[in-house]
Write a protein that holds these residues in place. Structure first.
Motif, short mmCIF file in Angstrom:
data_model
loop_
_atom_site.label_atom_id
_atom_site.label_comp_id
_atom_site.label_asym_id
_atom_site.label_seq_id
_atom_site.Cartn_x
_atom_site.Cartn_y
_atom_site.Cartn_z
N ILE A 188 0.86 -1.18 0.00
CA ILE A 188 0.00 0.00 0.00
C ILE A 188 0.90 1.23 0.00
N SER A 189 0.38 2.33 -0.51
CA SER A 189 1.15 3.56 -0.60
C SER A 189 0.52 4.64 0.28
N VAL A 238 -9.27 -12.38 11.47
CA VAL A 238 -8.33 -11.98 10.43
C VAL A 238 -7.41 -10.91 11.02
N THR A 239 -6.11 -11.07 10.79
CA THR A 239 -5.13 -10.12 11.30
C THR A 239 -4.34 -9.53 10.14
N CYS A 240 -4.25 -8.21 10.12
CA CYS A 240 -3.49 -7.51 9.09
C CYS A 240 -2.34 -6.73 9.75
N ASN A 241 -1.12 -7.19 9.53
CA ASN A 241 0.06 -6.53 10.07
C ASN A 241 0.68 -5.64 9.01
N VAL A 242 0.93 -4.38 9.37
CA VAL A 242 1.51 -3.41 8.45
C VAL A 242 2.99 -3.22 8.77
N TYR A 243 3.84 -3.36 7.74
CA TYR A 243 5.29 -3.21 7.91
C TYR A 243 5.80 -2.06 7.04
N ASP A 244 6.82 -1.37 7.54
CA ASP A 244 7.43 -0.33 6.72
C ASP A 244 8.50 -0.95 5.82
N SER A 245 9.18 -0.11 5.04
CA SER A 245 10.16 -0.61 4.08
C SER A 245 11.36 -1.25 4.74
N GLY A 299 11.03 -3.36 7.19
CA GLY A 299 10.58 -4.63 7.76
C GLY A 299 10.13 -4.51 9.20
N THR A 300 9.94 -3.29 9.69
CA THR A 300 9.48 -3.06 11.06
C THR A 300 7.96 -2.97 11.09
N TYR A 346 4.32 0.63 2.08
CA TYR A 346 4.20 -0.28 3.23
C TYR A 346 3.71 -1.65 2.73
N TYR A 347 4.01 -2.65 3.53
CA TYR A 347 3.64 -4.02 3.19
C TYR A 347 2.65 -4.56 4.22
#
Length: 228
Positions: free
Chosen positions: A109-110, A130-137, A139-140, A174-175
């Motif tokens: 996502i941007s 359902v779990t959605c984990n957001v990571y930055d570039s 990997g945090t 972000y991932y």
């Protein structure tokens, strides 16, 4: 006075023998070329011992090796040409996506100010959680969103752009990693897709990469749908 005829003959042969054949090759060459092979073969015929000529079977073996070398060389050249042709054709196909809205397998996502792209995930069956984990570039992990009792099908994940401390996330890519469990706690396979408008293409070692209008990229092979 006696003369050793054997020693005398050897000295004549050594003094009249031609200099050994040398083959100069490019310092970057890692194997003999077909020209080198022919040079060696002709040298062998020219300087062979008249009393022990090359055996016919050896000659056949060497000619067979040369034939195989020629065939492999031609095959490599044709494969290189085919690869270049396919690459050009694939890049040309990528031009068809310019300006179109595409859907592709992906998990990015941007974030750009108040504009945050959505991510879609598909459940093959009903999920209890359902779990959605957001990571930055880097990997945090920066945030986690959870849902409960979602029906099978496609759902949208829209991030509010704030981290665990309720601070606004920086602009960037972000991932999102989505996991799901059924009512028995068993894991459910989840697939994710992303959407965007294609504004550019590039040919890379990984294939044709499509650049989206929000800064993200997707591989053309991952595209599942495009507007006409």
């Amino acid at each position: 006075m006696s003369i050793d005829t054997t020693s005398y003959y050897d000295s004549l042969v050594q003094s009249s023998a031609p200099d050994p054949v040398t083959i100069t090759t490019d310092t970057e060459a890692s194997s003999l070329t077909s020209d080198d092979f022919i040079t060696l073969l002709l040298a062998e015929l020219q300087y062979q011992d008249p009393t022990e000529p090359v055996d016919n079977s050896q000659m056949v073996d060497q000619m067979t090796q040369y034939s195989q070398l020629e065939q492999m060389t031609e095959m490599n050249e044709k494969m290189d040409a085919l690869t270049e042709s396919l690459g050009a054709m694939t890049a040309s196909n990528g031009l068809d996506y310019l300006g179109k809205q595409v859907e592709a397998d992906g998990s990015t996502i941007s974030v750009s100010g108040d504009s945050i792209s959505s991510l879609y995930f598909e459940l093959p069956e009903d999920a209890a959680s359902v779990t959605c984990n957001v990571y930055d570039s880097n990997g945090t992990i920066v945030d986690t969103e959870t849902y409960s009792e979602l029906d099978a099908g496609i759902s949208a994940f829209t991030w509010d752009g704030t981290d665990y401390n309720d601070d606004t996330a920086s602009n960037g890519i972000y991932y999102v990693v989505v996991s799901a469990q059924d009512s028995n706690g068993a894991d459910i396979d989840v697939s994710t897709t992303t959407t965007g408008t294609v504004i550019g293409i590039s040919n890379t070692d990984d294939g044709i990469i499509l650049s989206l209008d929000d800064g993200r990229t997707v591989n053309m092979l991952d595209v599942t749908y495009a507007t006409s």
